[in-house]
Write an enzyme that holds these catalytic residues in place. Structure first.
Site, PDB file in Angstrom:
ATOM      1  N   GLY A  39      50.675  15.262 -24.704  1.00 26.89           N
ATOM      2  CA  GLY A  39      49.873  16.330 -24.091  1.00 26.89           C
ATOM      3  C   GLY A  39      49.264  15.960 -22.747  1.00 26.89           C
ATOM      4  N   GLY A  40      49.364  14.661 -22.373  1.00 26.19           N
ATOM      5  CA  GLY A  40      48.908  14.249 -21.041  1.00 26.19           C
ATOM      6  C   GLY A  40      47.425  14.457 -20.810  1.00 26.19           C
ATOM      7  N   THR A  41      47.057  14.470 -19.534  1.00 25.83           N
ATOM      8  CA  THR A  41      45.660  14.685 -19.153  1.00 25.83           C
ATOM      9  C   THR A  41      45.150  15.997 -19.730  1.00 25.83           C
ATOM     10  OG1 THR A  41      45.977  13.462 -17.092  1.00 25.83           O
ATOM     11  CG2 THR A  41      44.127  15.006 -17.158  1.00 25.83           C
ATOM     12  N   CYS A  42      45.948  17.043 -19.615  1.00 22.82           N
ATOM     13  CA  CYS A  42      45.532  18.389 -20.017  1.00 22.82           C
ATOM     14  C   CYS A  42      44.990  18.430 -21.443  1.00 22.82           C
ATOM     15  CB  CYS A  42      46.719  19.348 -19.865  1.00 22.82           C
ATOM     16  SG  CYS A  42      46.381  20.987 -20.499  1.00 22.82           S
ATOM     17  N   ILE A 185      36.672  20.876 -11.198  1.00 15.71           N
ATOM     18  CA  ILE A 185      36.215  19.962 -12.257  1.00 15.71           C
ATOM     19  C   ILE A 185      34.685  19.874 -12.243  1.00 15.71           C
ATOM     20  CG2 ILE A 185      36.128  17.531 -12.991  1.00 15.71           C
ATOM     21  CD1 ILE A 185      39.053  17.303 -12.377  1.00 15.71           C
ATOM     22  N   ARG A 274      42.395  14.579  -7.334  1.00 16.58           N
ATOM     23  CA  ARG A 274      43.288  13.713  -8.112  1.00 16.58           C
ATOM     24  C   ARG A 274      44.474  13.318  -7.240  1.00 16.58           C
ATOM     25  NH1 ARG A 274      42.372  13.843 -13.586  1.00 16.58           N
ATOM     26  NH2 ARG A 274      44.541  13.288 -13.983  1.00 16.58           N
ATOM     27  N   ASP A 314      52.148  17.484 -11.414  1.00 21.51           N
ATOM     28  CA  ASP A 314      51.145  16.899 -10.496  1.00 21.51           C
ATOM     29  C   ASP A 314      51.690  15.754  -9.650  1.00 21.51           C
ATOM     30  OD1 ASP A 314      49.392  18.579 -11.806  1.00 21.51           O
ATOM     31  OD2 ASP A 314      47.939  17.016 -12.323  1.00 21.51           O
ATOM     32  N   HIS A 446      39.930  52.710 -22.146  1.00 16.97           N
ATOM     33  CA  HIS A 446      38.482  52.780 -21.961  1.00 16.97           C
ATOM     34  C   HIS A 446      37.801  52.540 -23.302  1.00 16.97           C
ATOM     35  CE1 HIS A 446      34.634  53.989 -20.381  1.00 16.97           C
ATOM     36  NE2 HIS A 446      34.463  54.737 -21.456  1.00 16.97           N
TER      37      HIS A 446
END
Ligand code: NAI
Length: 467
Positions: A39-42, A185, A274, A314, A446
């Site tokens: 999942g990495g940094t996220c 951030i 970053r 990234d 609405h």
């Protein structure tokens, strides 16, 4: 030795989504990940944990300060910070396990360890115990993401001087939290700790917050944050930060230079951007070129200068956003499977998950002015939206920018409740090349906040109905 069609290094949103799409298309796919969890940094230290804390702290603020207005008496709510952080950790675990499940379901081999490219077609994986395995593959995708940048002379210790990672795990609510950087951030995590009781000061180098966001929208947003109690020191730079047992002493100067002042903080969050993360990947050794900003250089097909090595997310050009990386992962997997993948970089939504939220898609007014494109503006405030009024959430507006000649929607900027959800109506409209009239003529239920989007579209031709 294992042989694959595709080996992806990094299982953040770019990498794991690329792997799933490749597997769906029949490519024999493996991923290499050095973190404990996918999942990495996220998922581990970014989007997911920060959203969990934003949600919890928002509920606390609602209960502490706003329930009374709705006729709900709850007394004074108490924060159990350890429990709140544990809730956040569960949110991380639930999501990272979800990725593990998806990789298994799609029969993707997950290799735990640090990946290093030995040559085109060869990835070495070093496990924690030092064991090395070499994977053979037709294609390699670098999806290693980014890492936090610090400032000269400021050492991040993740206790007193923290990055976004440490700011997710503070042991107690700081008395005074200073943010270096008024970007996304800083403002998201600053909001979390302000709601929980911290005094928050934002020190920003530029004369505005949220660089890159439509200026008028950012200005309105800053007013709202100031009303919530955040203090802003714009056009200012931090020249030194010294951590002691008691806190942190900061030296702050006007950006252009001048007399320095001293600010005392309990905790300092460094959030000044970053940079691409490529440590130990072997890119230099195999001759993969980088651009002037240290990003892996790619062509329109995500190919680096070395045949068979690609990069997404990234680590390469473009906004550092999880959804941009995901879409690149899908497009690249499709191209590698012989299909025509594509990402429309003109329509990538950008959301700041504060309360209210800020959301944007397409061009800003500044972009259009710089490009000399004539445009019309339709703007509608949430104070005039029935649902927002009924729910006491009237801060903000919807702004739609449309081409003056063709009426084609060129961008939209929202600050307000549910902005991050509302923006997608405009994203879809832009994908279909819609005019503001198309949006205005679409029947909107609405009472919804989405009616503010319709009204902003009507306002492009100065015919909003409710203002
Ligand atoms: P950012 O680029 O959004 O903001 C950094 C800010 O720091 C800028 O306003 C900049 O002018 C300022 N700055 C730079 N040097 C400074 C200095 N010496 N003193 C004072 N201010 C200074 O970077 P941030 O907030 O660290 O985020 C990093 C990346 O993570 C971004 O690319 C962002 O897109 C991504 N991200 C996205 C989120 C979302 O989409 N909701 C949430 C969190 C991160």
């Amino acid at each position: 030795m294992s042989t694959y069609d595709l080996v992806i290094i990094g299982t953040g949103p770019g990498g794991y989504v690329c792997a799933i799409r490749a597997a769906q298309l029949g490519l024999k796919t493996a991923v290499v990940e050095k973190r404990e969890a996918h999942g990495g940094t996220c998922l581990n230290v970014g989007c997911i944990p920060s959203k969990a804390l934003l949600h919890a702290s928002h509920l606390y603020e609602e209960a502490a300060h706003h329930f009374g207005a709705f006729g709900i008496e709850v007394g004074t709510p108490k924060i159990d910070l350890q429990k709140m952080l544990a809730f956040k950790d569960e949110a991380i675990a639930g999501n990272t396990k979800g990725v593990e499940f998806l990789l298994k379901k799609n029969k993707i081999d997950a290799h735990r360890g640090t990946g290093r490219i030995l040559a085109a077609g060869k990835v070495e994986v070093t496990a924690d115990d030092g064991t090395k395995t070499t994977l053979e593959t037709k294609s390699i995708v670098v999806a290693t993401g980014s890492e936090v940048v610090s400032l000269p002379g400021i050492t991040i210790d993740e206790k007193r001087i923290v990055s976004s990672t440490g700011a997710l795990d503070l042991e107690q609510v700081p008395g005074h939290l200073v943010l270096i950087g008024g970007g996304v951030i800083g403002l998201e995590l600053g909001s979390v700790w302000r709601r929980l009781g911290a005094k928050v000061t934002v020190i920003e180098y530029l004369d505005r917050i949220l660089a890159g966001i439509d200026a008028d929208t950012a200005k309105q947003f800053q007013r709202i944050l100031a009303k919530q109690g955040m203090t802003f020191k714009l056009s200012s730079k931090v020249t030194a930060a010294t951590a002691t047992d008691a806190g942190v002493t900061l030296q702050v100067e006007p950006a252009k230079g001048g007399e320095a002042e001293t600010i005392e903080a309990d905790v300092v969050l460094v959030a000044v951007g970053r940079r691409p993360y490529t440590d130990g990947l072997g890119l230099e050794e195999v001759g993969v070129a980088k651009d002037e900003k240290g990003r892996v250089a790619i062509d329109a097909h995500y190919a680096t200068n070395v045949p068979g090595i690609y990069a997404i997310g990234d680590v390469t050009t473009g906004p550092m956003l999880a959804h941009k990386a995901e879409d690149e992962g899908v497009a690249l997997a499709e191209m590698l499977a012989g299909k025509g993948g594509h990402v429309n970089y003109g329509v990538i939504p950008n959301v700041v998950y504060t309360y209210p939220e800020v959301a944007a898609v397409g061009a800003t007014e500044e972009d259009l002015k710089a490009q000399g494109i004539a445009y019309n503006v339709g703007k509608f405030p949430f104070t005039a939206n029935g649902r927002a009024k009924a729910n006491l959430m009237t801060d903000g507006f919807v702004k739609i920018l449309a081409d003056a000649k063709t009426d084609r929607v060129l961008g939209a900027h929202i600050v307000g409740p549910e902005a991050g959800n509302l923006i997608h109506e405009i994203a879809v409209a832009m994908e279909f090349g819609a005019s503001s009239e198309d949006v205005a003529r679409t029947c909107h239920a609405h009472p919804t906040l989405a009616e503010a989007v319709k009204e902003a579209a009507l306002a492009v031709e100065k015919r909003a109905l409710h203002m």
